[in-house]
Design a protein around this motif. Structure first.
Motif, mmCIF file in Angstrom:
data_model
loop_
_atom_site.group_PDB
_atom_site.id
_atom_site.type_symbol
_atom_site.label_atom_id
_atom_site.label_comp_id
_atom_site.label_asym_id
_atom_site.label_seq_id
_atom_site.Cartn_x
_atom_site.Cartn_y
_atom_site.Cartn_z
ATOM 1 N N ARG B 102 0.833 -1.204 0.000
ATOM 2 C CA ARG B 102 0.000 0.000 0.000
ATOM 3 C C ARG B 102 0.866 1.250 0.000
ATOM 4 O O ARG B 102 0.732 2.133 -0.846
ATOM 5 C CB ARG B 102 -0.902 -0.007 1.247
ATOM 6 C CG ARG B 102 -1.716 1.246 1.382
ATOM 7 C CD ARG B 102 -2.302 1.348 2.815
ATOM 8 N NE ARG B 102 -2.470 2.741 3.199
ATOM 9 C CZ ARG B 102 -3.504 3.485 2.837
ATOM 10 N NH1 ARG B 102 -4.442 2.983 2.065
ATOM 11 N NH2 ARG B 102 -3.579 4.741 3.218
ATOM 12 N N ALA B 103 1.803 1.310 0.943
ATOM 13 C CA ALA B 103 2.703 2.466 1.023
ATOM 14 C C ALA B 103 3.522 2.604 -0.245
ATOM 15 O O ALA B 103 3.746 3.707 -0.751
ATOM 16 C CB ALA B 103 3.620 2.317 2.235
ATOM 17 N N LYS B 104 3.963 1.464 -0.775
ATOM 18 C CA LYS B 104 4.764 1.499 -1.990
ATOM 19 C C LYS B 104 4.002 2.178 -3.115
ATOM 20 O O LYS B 104 4.538 3.023 -3.838
ATOM 21 C CB LYS B 104 5.126 0.065 -2.382
ATOM 22 C CG LYS B 104 6.388 -0.029 -3.220
ATOM 23 C CD LYS B 104 6.581 -1.401 -3.808
ATOM 24 C CE LYS B 104 6.739 -2.484 -2.772
ATOM 25 N NZ LYS B 104 6.963 -3.812 -3.398
ATOM 26 N N ILE B 106 1.562 4.297 -2.914
ATOM 27 C CA ILE B 106 1.393 5.736 -2.654
ATOM 28 C C ILE B 106 2.650 6.497 -3.054
ATOM 29 O O ILE B 106 2.603 7.515 -3.744
ATOM 30 C CB ILE B 106 1.068 5.980 -1.165
ATOM 31 C CG1 ILE B 106 -0.296 5.379 -0.813
ATOM 32 C CG2 ILE B 106 1.088 7.478 -0.860
ATOM 33 C CD1 ILE B 106 -0.675 5.521 0.647
ATOM 34 N N VAL B 107 3.793 5.980 -2.613
ATOM 35 C CA VAL B 107 5.053 6.667 -2.912
ATOM 36 C C VAL B 107 5.315 6.693 -4.415
ATOM 37 O O VAL B 107 5.730 7.714 -4.976
ATOM 38 C CB VAL B 107 6.228 5.988 -2.174
ATOM 39 C CG1 VAL B 107 7.551 6.608 -2.581
ATOM 40 C CG2 VAL B 107 6.036 6.089 -0.669
#
Lengths: 132, 132
Positions: B102-104, B106-107
DNA sequence: GGCGATTTACTCGGATAAGCATTGTCCGAGTCAGAAGGG
DNA sequence: CCCTTCTGACTCGGACAATGCTTATCCGAGTAAATCGCC
């Protein structure tokens, strides 16, 4: 915008630290093992984050790393600039090129605008938002 | 946004070529002399611009470089991408980092947005505008 | 058993090499201008 | 004088080093827990 390896490691390391419930420090080798990052290199990056006031570190047997500010107060920009230095728009051969000062100023303006946009973009996203 | 030396040379070289009134080709050594750029290196960069369809080159004694399209149809983006390759937003250690998808995402989205903004910014500015 | 000095295992910290991209340089292939020579 | 030929100088073109930055690694300084010995 291309994030180097070091910066990418930094983002996910901070993410990992922020996700820890316990108030105990998180140790480098734990992060390195989880993400498959070379330990010694990761430590070097974490040190940069400590210098940049993003993390705090503790030595000794029970040492490790902790967030300095809360996850909602720490932004992706903080992390990126800690590793890569300030995001600034500039052209490289500023001294070599003589004349064409008008064009030079326009191009430099473009670089600055790009950098400014990127900074504001990264500043809007906190670590808390990455966690979800 | 930081422009490397090669890219900066490229921008001002194209600017110089576009400013010529005559329809005669402009020779590399003339540009190099005017801006104080190493000749051989400049030639290498100009060749990249030829490959990228920004310039056309002619060999022989009266050879040199000319604009392929008009100054108002050539953008700064064309020049920058000719030298640095396409401007794309990505993170480096995409494979190493497992989990945190998920974070990946977004970034990666941030990087793409930054790249997209920069591209549109550079696309708006034509060589004609730089000449003024 | 309780207390303290010592050891020890583990941490972070800064100085030190390896890999790779950018920058810079060299020599060869191509082409036209101009001189040379004959008609 | 004019046309053809040839030479030569100048161009771009792609393959070859030097430099600097990113990435990775090693060994030393620091700290607290665990151990051992003494009381």
């Amino acid at each position: 915008m291309r994030l180097g390896k070091a910066t990418t490691y930094a983002v996910f390391a901070v993410l990992y630290i922020a996700q820890q419930k316990k108030s105990k420090p998180v140790q480098g080798h734990e992060i390195a093992r989880n993400y498959g990052i070379p330990l010694e290199y990761l430590l070097k990056i974490l040190q940069q984050l400590v210098k940049a006031q993003v993390l705090i570190s503790e030595r000794g047997r029970t040492g490790g790393f902790q967030m300095r500010k809360s996850a909602s107060q720490t932004t992706v920009l903080d992390i990126v600039e800690a590793v890569e230095g300030p995001i600034t728009g500039e052209i490289s051969a500023r001294r070599e090129i003589t004349g064409a000062s008008r064009a030079k100023k326009i191009v430099e303006g473009l670089c600055r605008d790009s950098a400014g946009f990127t900074r504001s973009l990264l500043k809007k996203v906190t670590v808390q938002k990455l966690i979800g």
